[in-house]
Design a protein around this motif. Structure first.
Motif, short mmCIF file in Angstrom:
data_model
loop_
_atom_site.label_atom_id
_atom_site.label_comp_id
_atom_site.label_asym_id
_atom_site.label_seq_id
_atom_site.Cartn_x
_atom_site.Cartn_y
_atom_site.Cartn_z
N UNK A 247 0.78 -1.05 -0.05
CA UNK A 247 -0.27 -0.58 -0.23
C UNK A 247 0.76 1.40 0.08
N UNK A 248 2.11 0.96 0.93
CA UNK A 248 3.01 2.73 0.91
C UNK A 248 3.56 2.61 -0.24
N UNK A 249 3.68 1.57 -1.09
CA UNK A 249 4.71 1.73 -2.56
C UNK A 249 3.31 2.05 -3.75
N UNK A 250 2.10 2.04 -3.51
CA UNK A 250 1.15 2.44 -4.32
C UNK A 250 0.62 3.95 -4.08
N UNK A 251 0.91 4.11 -2.67
CA UNK A 251 0.37 6.18 -2.41
C UNK A 251 1.49 6.46 -2.58
N UNK A 252 3.05 5.73 -3.07
CA UNK A 252 4.40 6.72 -3.32
C UNK A 252 4.16 7.11 -5.05
N UNK A 253 3.46 6.03 -5.90
CA UNK A 253 3.46 6.13 -6.91
C UNK A 253 2.38 6.74 -7.09
N UNK A 254 1.86 6.92 -7.19
CA UNK A 254 0.66 7.85 -7.60
C UNK A 254 0.97 9.51 -6.96
N UNK A 255 1.64 9.37 -5.79
CA UNK A 255 2.20 10.76 -5.33
C UNK A 255 2.75 11.29 -6.49
#
Length: 406
Positions: A247-255
């Protein structure tokens, strides 16, 4: 970079300092897949055998290994078995593994997990409420705290104040600088859960996973207390680290990819596919061991009894033979048969819960912080260990919003 791609591929060590760069790690996987179906590592933190282990990096070989438990056993090497205090589900093979799993499967059924959606959404909203009025916050706090709160409060039946301690102990146990530090962390986790479960034996039954373990019977016999504690440890580790990292990767990717962030805001119907793609692209396990039970040949390589083989799910999920444009994150990717949850008899027990937590986490963040971007001057902090990898800090800015009325 202190080593070349070829040097890393020749003797893969996931804990090497170069792999603070996640893109570099996947470049190394590309070289490993191109050179041979099986790479090699002698990094001792990944397995018990001192002479090293083979590493399966291509999708086809990883899938076959996961399906063939009779040759590629989940039972650890003798050295590894000495470190276990009880029968752990992930280190068992059929028939006992299947009987054990049959006890736990109903608790993680799709219907039971789906019923948790309102609670997961409410817990996620509470975490967002802590910073939404400020116009700035750390999305890693949502990624790491939400799965822990949900798992401890609604599944395991333990105080949510224990989440931080268990994350810290798990991380040290997997990635501590020395063997003594790692073993001390495992011991600390075991003792903490031992004490918590001991206290539960004198309390009225509750509808949670600890009670399931306490009342479970296999072949007419209750689990030993050591088995109960050991499997509670497994559930804690699997229920926290893997989902939080993905989930942390997804948040960073979308940012850092606002066009994809905006697309998910506009097209929420593709969110289920996006979750699967994030799991394939960067949310999977980088190495789980198998031990050769009897001689077997696979893709021209002969494995002898006692050999160790690491199944690299993350590398397999970037195999271009299976996934076109494998190094691109394609939010609406179809035919996404990733190995993020494994395959075969040991496929992830908690995949229904992990998907739901991930889906709801993205859904609530995108609904309430639709324009979030990296905070100016802030720095995302990436952290990797010997199993999974993710971001521990993701500072972002966004248009201020209101706290939920509840």
């Amino acid at each position: 970079m202190t080593r070349s791609l070829e040097e890393h591929a020749q003797n893969w060590d996931l804990r090497h300092e170069d792999f603070g760069d996640n893109d570099l790690l996947y470049d190394v996987y590309t070289v490993m897949r191109e050179k041979s179906p099986f790479a090699h590592t002698d990094a001792p933190f990944l397995f018990a055998k001192p002479e090293g282990a083979w590493v399966a990096t291509r999708y086809a070989e990883c899938y076959k290994i996961l399906q063939d438990w009779e040759h590629f056993s989940s039972n650890p090497t003798p050295e590894g078995a000495e470190k276990l205090t009880g029968d752990m589900l992930v280190t068992l093979d059929p028939p006992r593994q299947q009987k054990f799993r049959k006890v736990l499967n109903p608790y993680f059924s799709p219907a039971r997990m789906k019923a948790l959606r309102p609670q997961i959404a409410a817990e996620t909203d509470c975490l967002i409420d802590e910073f939404i009025e400020d116009g700035t916050g750390d999305l890693a706090q949502v990624a790491w705290r939400q799965p822990g709160i949900v798992f401890f409060k609604y599944v395991l039946g333990m105080p949510i104040d224990d989440v931080g301690l268990c994350i810290e102990l798990t991380d040290t146990a997997l990635n501590g600088d020395t063997e003594d530090a790692r073993m001390a962390a495992w011991g600390g986790m075991y003792q903490h859960l031992h004490d918590a479960i001991s206290a539960r034996t004198s309390q009225p039954p509750q509808d949670d996973m600890i009670d399931v373990l306490l009342s479970a019977e296999i072949d007419g016999e209750k689990l030993s207390f050591a088995d109960i504690v050991t499997n509670a440890m497994l559930l804690v580790q699997a229920g926290l680290e893997t989902t939080a990292s993905a989930m942390s990767f997804a948040f960073h990717y979308l940012a850092t990819h606002p066009e994809d962030r905006d697309r998910l805001v506009r097209e929420p119907d593709i969110l289920p596919r996006a979750v699967e793609e994030f799991i394939r692209f960067a949310g999977s396990i980088h190495g789980l061991p198998r031990t050769i039970a009897k001689e077997v040949e696979l893709s021209g390589h002969t494995f002898c009894p006692g050999d160790s083989v690491l199944v690299n799910f993350a590398s397999a999920n970037r195999d271009t033979a299976v996934f076109p444009d494998a190094d691109r994150c394609i939010l609406d990717r179809r035919d996404n048969r990733h190995l993020g949850f494994g395959a075969g008899v040991h496929r992830c027990l908690g995949s229904n819960l992990a998907r739901l937590e991930f889906h709801v986490g993205l859904e609530r963040v995108l609904a309430r912080l639709p324009d979030y971007t990296p905070a100016p001057g802030g720095e995302a902090v990436f952290h990797g260990n010997s199993v999974t990898r993710g971001y521990r800090q993701i500072p972002v800015v966004f248009t201020r919003g209101r706290r939920c009325a509840a």
